[in-house]
Design a protein around this motif. Structure first.
Motif, PDB file in Angstrom:
ATOM      1  N   TYR A  88      74.874  21.850  35.655  1.00  0.00           N
ATOM      2  CA  TYR A  88      74.095  20.852  36.401  1.00  0.00           C
ATOM      3  C   TYR A  88      75.015  19.760  36.955  1.00  0.00           C
ATOM      4  N   LEU A  89      75.939  19.272  36.134  1.00  0.00           N
ATOM      5  CA  LEU A  89      76.872  18.236  36.588  1.00  0.00           C
ATOM      6  C   LEU A  89      77.797  18.751  37.686  1.00  0.00           C
ATOM      7  N   ARG A  90      78.293  19.955  37.524  1.00  0.00           N
ATOM      8  CA  ARG A  90      79.171  20.518  38.566  1.00  0.00           C
ATOM      9  C   ARG A  90      78.425  20.692  39.884  1.00  0.00           C
ATOM     10  N   LEU A 130      67.579   9.764  47.623  1.00  0.00           N
ATOM     11  CA  LEU A 130      67.578   9.731  46.165  1.00  0.00           C
ATOM     12  C   LEU A 130      66.637  10.816  45.670  1.00  0.00           C
ATOM     13  N   GLY A 131      67.159  11.750  44.859  1.00  0.00           N
ATOM     14  CA  GLY A 131      66.315  12.841  44.401  1.00  0.00           C
ATOM     15  C   GLY A 131      66.710  13.368  43.043  1.00  0.00           C
ATOM     16  N   ASP A 132      65.794  14.135  42.471  1.00  0.00           N
ATOM     17  CA  ASP A 132      66.092  14.796  41.202  1.00  0.00           C
ATOM     18  C   ASP A 132      66.964  16.018  41.483  1.00  0.00           C
ATOM     19  N   HIS A 171      66.557  11.079  36.032  1.00  0.00           N
ATOM     20  CA  HIS A 171      66.575  12.519  35.803  1.00  0.00           C
ATOM     21  C   HIS A 171      67.916  12.987  35.218  1.00  0.00           C
ATOM     22  N   LEU A 172      68.999  12.379  35.669  1.00  0.00           N
ATOM     23  CA  LEU A 172      70.311  12.725  35.133  1.00  0.00           C
ATOM     24  C   LEU A 172      70.360  12.476  33.625  1.00  0.00           C
ATOM     25  N   ILE A 173      69.901  11.318  33.197  1.00  0.00           N
ATOM     26  CA  ILE A 173      69.955  10.962  31.776  1.00  0.00           C
ATOM     27  C   ILE A 173      68.936  11.759  30.970  1.00  0.00           C
ATOM     28  N   SER A 216      64.113   6.718  39.749  1.00  0.00           N
ATOM     29  CA  SER A 216      62.673   6.566  39.835  1.00  0.00           C
ATOM     30  C   SER A 216      62.056   5.989  38.571  1.00  0.00           C
ATOM     31  N   GLY A 217      62.791   6.002  37.485  1.00  0.00           N
ATOM     32  CA  GLY A 217      62.249   5.507  36.216  1.00  0.00           C
ATOM     33  C   GLY A 217      62.559   4.028  36.018  1.00  0.00           C
TER      34      GLY A 217
END
Length: 148
Positions: A123-125, A47-49, A75-77, A146-147
């Motif tokens: 970023y999404l691609r 699991l990572g940013d 991080h995605l959101i 992580s949040g």
């Protein structure tokens, strides 16, 4: 390395593996060797940013068959809401991402010409294979971020 002063000391940005309780500060080769020596034969979730350094490190852990890479939901959101603009569009995209529907989320921003929108689509691609059905993962008790 980023540092931040806080009451009682300094927080340094570091990579760690939450596995058995070991940590390696600024020593990636020993970290990778230790993790690989501890790996069970079954799958491991990484699991990572979105930072390339994290994914480059994960590429050295286990085998591609053992490893499932997951982009951190927090991080995605965080990156999604940096796009700005229509709150309705952002909420639709968030619902789609929650279900792992990256193609539909990207489609929300087609035609939006802001630099934030273009950056987020890229970023999404880039991380599309790391965006699972977060709802399903959460229901199975798999960590998704992580949040809070």
């Amino acid at each position: 390395m980023k540092e931040r002063k806080v009451s009682g000391g300094i927080i340094r940005r570091l990579r760690y593996i939450a596995f058995v309780g070991a940590a390696f500060f600024q020593n990636n080769p020993d970290l990778v060797a230790w993790v690989n020596s501890q790996l069970p034969s079954e799958a491991i979730t990484c699991l990572g940013d979105g930072h390339d350094g994290v994914w480059n490190l994960f590429n050295q852990i286990g085998t591609i068959e053992q490893r499932t890479e997951v982009l951190d939901w927090y991080h995605l959101i965080e990156n999604l809401y940096r796009v700005g603009g229509s709150l309705k569009r952002l909420r639709r995209a968030q619902r789609q991402l929650w279900q792992g529907s990256t193609v539909e989320a990207i489609a929300e921003f087609v035609g939006v010409t802001s630099s934030g929108s273009e950056k987020f689509q890229k970023y999404l691609r880039k991380h599309q294979s790391r965006i699972p059905d977060y709802q399903n993962y959460q229901q199975q008790g798999i960590d998704i971020g992580s949040g809070a």
